[in-house]
Design an enzyme around this catalytic site. Structure first.
Site, mmCIF file in Angstrom:
data_model
loop_
_atom_site.group_PDB
_atom_site.id
_atom_site.type_symbol
_atom_site.label_atom_id
_atom_site.label_comp_id
_atom_site.label_asym_id
_atom_site.label_seq_id
_atom_site.Cartn_x
_atom_site.Cartn_y
_atom_site.Cartn_z
ATOM 1 N N HIS A 639 29.595 68.256 8.452
ATOM 2 C CA HIS A 639 29.923 67.314 7.522
ATOM 3 C C HIS A 639 29.771 67.332 5.899
ATOM 4 O O HIS A 639 30.375 66.740 5.412
ATOM 5 C CB HIS A 639 29.475 65.953 7.968
ATOM 6 C CG HIS A 639 28.032 65.541 7.353
ATOM 7 N ND1 HIS A 639 27.027 65.582 8.179
ATOM 8 C CD2 HIS A 639 27.732 65.318 6.054
ATOM 9 C CE1 HIS A 639 26.021 65.339 7.195
ATOM 10 N NE2 HIS A 639 26.437 65.091 6.050
ATOM 11 N N ASP A 694 27.719 68.485 14.754
ATOM 12 C CA ASP A 694 27.542 68.459 13.182
ATOM 13 C C ASP A 694 26.904 69.894 12.900
ATOM 14 O O ASP A 694 25.727 69.588 12.289
ATOM 15 C CB ASP A 694 27.137 67.235 12.675
ATOM 16 C CG ASP A 694 27.101 67.083 11.121
ATOM 17 O OD1 ASP A 694 27.812 67.814 10.498
ATOM 18 O OD2 ASP A 694 26.412 66.086 10.501
ATOM 19 N N GLY A 786 21.551 63.749 0.937
ATOM 20 C CA GLY A 786 21.174 64.986 0.173
ATOM 21 C C GLY A 786 20.527 66.010 1.082
ATOM 22 O O GLY A 786 20.305 67.086 0.507
ATOM 23 N N SER A 788 21.061 66.300 4.100
ATOM 24 C CA SER A 788 22.148 66.752 5.204
ATOM 25 C C SER A 788 22.386 68.435 5.164
ATOM 26 O O SER A 788 22.283 69.087 3.960
ATOM 27 C CB SER A 788 23.515 66.501 4.892
ATOM 28 O OG SER A 788 23.663 64.793 5.503
ATOM 29 N N GLY A 789 22.529 68.965 6.183
ATOM 30 C CA GLY A 789 22.547 70.424 6.638
ATOM 31 C C GLY A 789 21.190 71.145 6.594
ATOM 32 O O GLY A 789 21.162 72.214 6.890
HETATM 33 C C1 4AZ Z 1 23.180 61.480 4.359
HETATM 34 O O1 4AZ Z 1 23.693 60.727 4.128
HETATM 35 C C2 4AZ Z 1 22.152 61.243 5.367
HETATM 36 N N1 4AZ Z 1 18.244 58.948 7.369
HETATM 37 C C3 4AZ Z 1 21.429 62.041 5.962
HETATM 38 C C4 4AZ Z 1 20.435 61.752 6.726
HETATM 39 C C5 4AZ Z 1 20.080 60.380 6.886
HETATM 40 C C6 4AZ Z 1 20.885 59.577 6.396
HETATM 41 C C7 4AZ Z 1 21.810 59.671 5.515
HETATM 42 C C8 4AZ Z 1 18.832 59.851 8.078
HETATM 43 O O2 4AZ Z 1 23.360 62.775 4.245
#
Ligand code: 4AZ
Length: 838
Positions: A639, A694, A786, A788-789
């Protein structure tokens, strides 16, 4: 002669006949013959036996005498003495100067004289060598070698340890001694000098007023320090000064029993009672490696074994005025105080007293925010060496924040450090409090500590004595443990003893003839190791350790054979016949064995997560995290590369990967590598509505160079089992609060793997088999935007870390009963292999 020889033989045969029935007696006619010659022969035999016994006894005695009683053993003592009637000259610091030789000769003869006059020492003394001098008036350092029979060893040790007797025997004897000496102290040689090094080096350095002096191991940083070496750095300062020594970088062989090490002494003699620290392995740059002396000398020794190539160290030292006093009188409503030179290691041989007094209508308490008063080998129950003492109670060791409260407006705090081994010390504050309300607006632990009211009865022990979790009324979502504690219901039957009395795991045990699966299910014991996945998570087929037919949950060796041991990869044991389970295991380990103890909160230390990658987009900065899995490949979330606001984030040329990074504010800091991306492969089944699949892999344009702060994480096999309830670590520079801004320093959080069914209920059926929930159901700890990944890692066998998941999504951040969702690595492992070959 013939007969004489016959007889003993006959005796032996007789003896043996008693043992062995198969041996024949001598014939009767022979015995008659023997009777006839009997008396004379018997006398000869008896004499012979006596002679034989006497000879054996004497030989034995002589052997024992020479081998054990009289064979001398070599013993070396290191010592120092103070010469009272002598002026120090700079030339004494140079052991090849004529002045050094002249004084060394005098001291040597004095020492020899002292020994000669002592019956337990003199006869065994072989050699004494004067090694160094320092100021004050003159302190001479020397070693003395002895050859002593074993049976005299103890009396020599005793005599050498008795410094009183050493001095007394010397001074009165000489009516007009050339050297007046005192404090003649000697210690058995420690390891430092016991080696027989092929390479030795000796350096003598004197601090220059107002300047910092650097020194390094030979060859640093371009070539490794020598093997089989014993090196000394004698550090000196002016007479009324002390020394501050800091190791700026330190990279030695990883710590083992016989590994290379350095030792720092608060003396110029390498004697254990004056050792300040022993260091081996590799320390994170932020670890505080500053040491203070109590006098104007210090000795650094490096002892290396016969193998290994490691860079060594770079150190700096300078002189500072001798500390006059420490402690003092503290007044007011609050204030802070620390051990001398905090956060450097406090100096040895120091006593400080603080007298704290607050307004007479209040009480006083002391809160230790950092407390490191640890002496190797000393149990915290005794605190016999270094300690803090308050109201007669001693505190030592390593503690997280704690409070000591007084029931009056005064408190006296005493800090004591002995001659050897120092630590970082403490940082404390004193506060006045109202005895009727010690923690306004907060909950008061029985220890006096104040914690947020929300921490009361939340299932976590926030007060060290657990007083925040006592006398609680459990809520709907909580389970009541037998010991009265309330814990979240989701922790019941998760294979973790959360209650402390195991009562949360009791109701889940299976019947006597059944097996408890890792997912809590019970299956008949007969179904264990039957080659069928009866549990549904393969746990009944784990640890059977036989070659089995290949199944979904069995680990496949490269040979094609399958084994049923759970998680055999890189666990340090060769499970496959072809050892393929231990191949490609240069992963998942941190380079730094010691990380900083000072950095607080959830900030990560440099090199703590060496596989963490920050993915930047030109002009936008950090966007997503990723994990380094080999020199050329990263794993991240699909994503992150979705098109957004007209920008094609799937274009690799937009991205730059930062490796070895901790602080986003220091992108060009030392150790940081930047890499361009060659291609981005997102999972073709990635669903941007459900976030199923993902996952993405990114190939770098050129391979990274692995360093202390850049290392790959291990990829688990598709059959790897991460059990529910396991603590995992998530890291990233994401928002530190929902809707908040990203962190500058890489953050870390410890979270728990949650049961898939339970989590699916919490997240209204949004989970797929490619997802897993990890978090803290009471809220407060989570990944966020932030992150993520980025990696979710698990510490597995032999301390290696494995990538268990990739930060994917969540319903907000850190909310109660809303754990974060992660891409499940094991379900996506085959796809990663297909595209990266890893
Ligand atoms: C995001 O938006 C995100 N609480 C990543 C992880 C989580 C929520 C949002 C987990 O990248």
């Amino acid at each position: 002669m013939g007969g004489c020889v016959d007889l003993p033989l006959g005796l032996f045969e007789l003896d043996m006949n008693n043992l062995d029935e198969g041996v024949e007696f001598l014939p009767a006619m022979n015995s008659k013959k023997m009777e006839k010659r009997g008396p004379k022969r018997q006398v000869v035999v008896t004499i012979l036996i006596i002679v034989f016994l006497l000879v054996s006894l004497t030989t034995g005695l002589l052997f024992w005498h020479f081998k054990y009683r009289n064979t001398p053993i070599q013993k070396v003592f290191n010592g120092h003495l103070r010469v009272l009637n002598w002026e120090f000259l700079d030339a004494y610091e140079n052991s090849s100067s004529p002045e050094f030789s002249m004084l060394a000769k005098k001291v040597k003869s004095t020492v020899e004289e002292i020994y000669k006059n002592h019956a337990d020492i003199g006869p065994y003394h072989k050699e004494t060598v004067i090694t160094a001098f320092s100021e004050g008036s003159v302190i001479a350092y020397y070693w003395s070698e002895f050859l002593v029979p074993k049976y005299r060893e103890e009396s020599l040790d005793r005599a050498m340890a008795d410094k009183q007797s050493l001095v007394q025997r010397w001074n009165p004897r000489l009516r007009n001694p050339m050297l007046k000496v005192e404090s003649v102290i000697a210690f058995r040689e420690g390891q430092a000098g016991a080696a027989s090094p092929a390479n030795s080096c000796m350096f003598s350095l004197h601090a220059k007023e107002g300047e910092v002096t650097s020194f390094t191991t030979p060859g640093f940083p371009n070539s490794p320090y020598p093997n089989n070496a014993l090196c000394y750095w004698a550090l000196r300062a002016d007479a009324s000064s002390t020394i501050s020594l800091t190791f700026k970088t330190l990279e030695l062989e990883p710590c083992r029993d016989d590994s290379d090490y350095i030792k720092v002494y608060n003396s110029l003699s390498p004697v254990e009672p004056h050792a300040l620290v022993r260091l081996c392995g590799n320390y994170a740059p932020s670890y505080n490696l500053t040491f203070l002396s109590s006098q104007n000398v210090m000795l650094v020794t490096l002892v290396t074994n016969k193998e290994g190539r490691f860079p060594g160290f770079k150190a700096e030292f300078f002189q500072l005025p001798k500390m006059k006093a420490c402690g003092g009188s503290l007044k007011g409503d609050s204030g802070t105080f620390t051990t001398p030179y905090y956060p450097a290691h406090y100096p040895p041989d120091t006593d400080c007293v603080w007298n704290i007094e607050v307004s007479s209508i209040k009480n006083v308490k002391v809160r230790f925010n950092m407390f490191y008063v640890l002496e190797p080998g000393i149990p915290v129950s005794s605190c016999t060496k270094d300690y803090v003492q308050i109201n007669g109670t001693r505190y030592c060791g390593e503690h997280s924040q704690f409070v000591v409260a007084s029931t009056t407006n005064r408190i006296e705090l005493l800090f004591h450090s002995d001659q050897s081994y120092t630590d970082t010390g403490f940082s404390a504050e004193f506060l006045s409090y109202d005895s009727s309300d010690p923690c306004p607006g907060k909950f008061t632990c029985n220890t006096g500590r104040c914690i947020d009211r929300s921490m009361r009865c939340d299932g976590w022990l926030d007060c060290v004595d657990g007083s925040d979790e006592r006398s609680c009324t459990c809520t709907e979502q909580q389970f009541r443990c037998q010991n009265g504690w309330c814990k979240p219901k989701f922790w019941v039957c998760d294979n973790v003893n959360d209650c402390g009395d195991n009562s949360d795991e009791l109701q889940c045990s299976c019947a006597a003839d059944s097996f408890k699966c890792d997912n809590g299910k019970c299956v008949p014991s007969t179904q264990k190791c039957d080659g069928k996945d009866d549990c549904g998570d393969g746990s009944d087929e784990g640890s059977c350790l036989t070659t089995v037919p290949c199944k979904k949950y069995t680990y496949k060796c490269r040979s094609g054979h399958c084994i049923s041991k759970q998680n055999p990869e890189c666990d340090g044991e060769q499970d496959c016949e072809d050892h393929s389970d231990e191949d490609n295991c240069n992963c998942g380990l941190r380079s730094y064995v010691r990380k900083s103890r000072i950095v607080g909160g959830q900030n990560s230390d440099v090199g703590e997560w060496p596989w963490q990658v920050s993915l930047h987009v030109k002009g936008q900065g950090h966007i997503c995290g990723a994990s380094l899995v080999s020199a050329s490949w990263l794993v991240s979330a699909a994503h992150c590369f979705l098109p957004l606001q007209g920008i094609r984030y799937s274009d690799p040329s937009l991205w730059t990967a930062y490796l070895g990074l901790t602080n986003q504010g220091d992108l060009s800091g030392s150790g940081v590598q930047t890499h361009k991306i060659k291609r981005i492969i997102s999972h073709p089944f990635f669903n941007d509505y459900t976030y199923d699949y993902d996952i993405a892999v990114l190939e770098l344009q050129r391979p990274v160079t692995f360093t202390a702060v850049i290392q790959p994480i291990c990829l688990p096999d598709a059959t790897h089992n991460f059990p529910v309830g396991k603590d995992l670590w998530v890291t990233g520079w994401g928002a530190t609060a929902e809707g908040g801004t990203g962190a500058s320093i890489l953050q870390k959080a410890e979270i728990r793997l949650i049961n898939q069914t339970v989590c699916n209920q919490l997240l209204t059926d949004q989970l797929t088999p490619r997802m897993m929930c990890v978090g803290i159901l009471t809220g407060g700890v989570d990944a966020c935007q932030g992150d993520s990944g980025g990696p979710l890692v698990s510490v597995e066998a032999s301390s290696r870390m494995f990538l268990a998941g990739v930060v994917s999504w969540g319903d907000g951040c850190a909310q109660r009963n809303k754990p974060g969702v992660y891409s499940r690595l094991t379900s996506l492992r085959d796809w990663i292999q297909e595209h990266t070959g890893l």
